[in-house]
Design a protein around this motif. Sequence first.
Motif, short mmCIF file in Angstrom:
data_model
loop_
_atom_site.label_atom_id
_atom_site.label_comp_id
_atom_site.label_asym_id
_atom_site.label_seq_id
_atom_site.Cartn_x
_atom_site.Cartn_y
_atom_site.Cartn_z
N ASP A 139 3.72 -0.19 8.38
CA ASP A 139 3.56 0.95 9.29
C ASP A 139 3.79 2.28 8.59
OD1 ASP A 139 3.03 -0.80 11.34
OD2 ASP A 139 5.05 -0.75 12.19
N GLY A 140 4.03 2.24 7.27
CA GLY A 140 4.18 3.48 6.52
C GLY A 140 5.60 4.00 6.40
N LYS A 141 6.58 3.20 6.85
CA LYS A 141 7.97 3.61 6.69
C LYS A 141 8.42 3.36 5.25
CE LYS A 141 8.36 4.06 11.24
NZ LYS A 141 8.47 5.40 11.90
N VAL A 171 11.78 6.99 -2.63
CA VAL A 171 11.16 5.94 -1.83
C VAL A 171 9.84 6.46 -1.29
CG1 VAL A 171 11.45 4.35 0.10
CG2 VAL A 171 13.47 5.23 -1.08
N ARG A 172 8.78 5.68 -1.47
CA ARG A 172 7.46 6.07 -0.99
C ARG A 172 7.16 5.47 0.38
NH1 ARG A 172 4.11 8.30 -4.76
NH2 ARG A 172 4.94 8.39 -6.88
N ALA A 173 6.20 6.05 1.05
CA ALA A 173 5.71 5.47 2.30
C ALA A 173 5.15 4.09 2.03
CB ALA A 173 4.65 6.37 2.91
N HIS A 199 0.88 -1.18 0.00
CA HIS A 199 0.00 0.00 0.00
C HIS A 199 0.91 1.22 0.00
CE1 HIS A 199 -3.59 -2.42 0.74
NE2 HIS A 199 -2.90 -3.07 1.66
N LEU A 200 1.23 1.72 -1.20
CA LEU A 200 2.20 2.79 -1.32
C LEU A 200 1.55 4.15 -1.11
CD1 LEU A 200 4.24 1.54 -4.42
CD2 LEU A 200 4.41 0.88 -2.01
#
Length: 507
Positions: free
Chosen positions: A457-459, A287-289, A256-257
């Motif tokens: 976790d969105g990193k 780099v995306r979340a 889930h980018l």
Amino acid sequence: MENIILEMRGITKTFPGVKALDSVNLKVREGEIHALVGENGAGKSTLMKVLSGVYPFGSYDGDILFNGETVAFSGITDSEEKGIIIIHQELALVPLLSIAENLFLGNENVENGVINWPKTYARTQTLLEMVGLKESPSTLLGQLGVGKQQLVEIAKALAKDVKLLILDEPTSALQENDSAKLLDLLLEFKAQGISSILITHKLNEISRVADSITVIRDGASVSTLDCHAQSISEEDIIRDMVGRDMANRYPQRESHLGKILMEVSSWNVWHPEALDRQMIHDIAFNVRAGEIVGIAGLMGSGRTELAMSLFGQSYGKNIQGEVRLRGESADLSSVPKAIKSGLAYVTEDRKELGLILEETIQINTTLANLDRVSSRGVINENIERQVSEDYRQALNIRTPSVFQKVMNLSGGNQQKVVLSKWLYSQPDVLILDEPTRGIDVGAKFEIYNIINQLADDGKGVVMISSEMPELLGMCDRIYVMNEGRFVGELDQADASQEKIMSMIVKA
């Protein structure tokens, strides 16, 4: 009748509160390559230390027979006199000495109290030819790459009239070409009647060269497999190693980018000493979340130099370019500033650069963010203890307590401590440089789950690895690097080992 060169019977070794080896049995035939495998902490290295006399006779229970004779080694000199030579993962060589001096260090050709240098150089030349090295005996060891240094270590073993050669993770720091040369050399030794014990986590190497396999789990020998008498799959070995089936080597993840977290543009880096030598050329990537981005390339392609230059300019001079984090220009001119900006870097060399081995898990866990566990410059040990305990449980670090010194942990658990340290710094982007080097397949799976959780976790995660299947199994996108440049970019759906190698070769 089998010609057994080594037999270890019922070897039991106990440390205070821990039984490291529990009645382990091992048989090695003359002229065979015998693979010794198991998870980190399973007891492989302890068993080899018993064999070599590092743990002397009397400090363990059981018997060791070499060439049919019961032996009782009081030290490593005793085992070497019998022709048992161990090459450890950390090479025991001196960079500032010549190849010849290294080969005969402690085993000098002495006549009347004086080193016979002509004899030493002549013997060195012969040994180098045996291992396929063309360098001069007078060449300083520090001028050689890691692959050639590994061959020098093997030549050093040959100088001691080796009969049983033990190699502990010999290819962990080598690229594929150097690894292949080393394995070919083992096969040549086999043809000459030299026996070898190969300790490795790379199952493809076992499939290529091993005649027999002994699997150790939790300090006990659980199986011995004859590679010529039966068909043995990697899944069979893994099941014996970890005690369970592993349907997938890489855990499943649904990507889930989100928005771009980090964007690097026009990044150029020069060598820290040879200032006319440019190491990184005009690199640009993002780099995306929630994204795991891989960087593929051969050793020496500039991957680590790129990572270190980004992380507080830890490498290089005259660094040029821009890094934007969360859409804003970031000051990464020092390590503290990089950490404050939300960047973390897990080094490829955890023992030298990632950990303080003599300190406890508790102290290592909070090193990158001491402000959170201190007040007015004084560390609150109660808070520090709770933080490290929380990470011990969350990352499943196998240890009795957080007061355990890191040097006493297995490689996989050491790597989890490094990850704990950087997770506690609360980064937005985590750069992982060879995150699974030198750790077993079970520990790798746990590390992969941690990496996937970071993405969930969105990193943003940047993953550097020499193992292409690892990149293909874990990453959403892969940048391909060669000679300090990005030479290609592949989405997960389009990526393959063949495409990556093609980009490298054509660059």
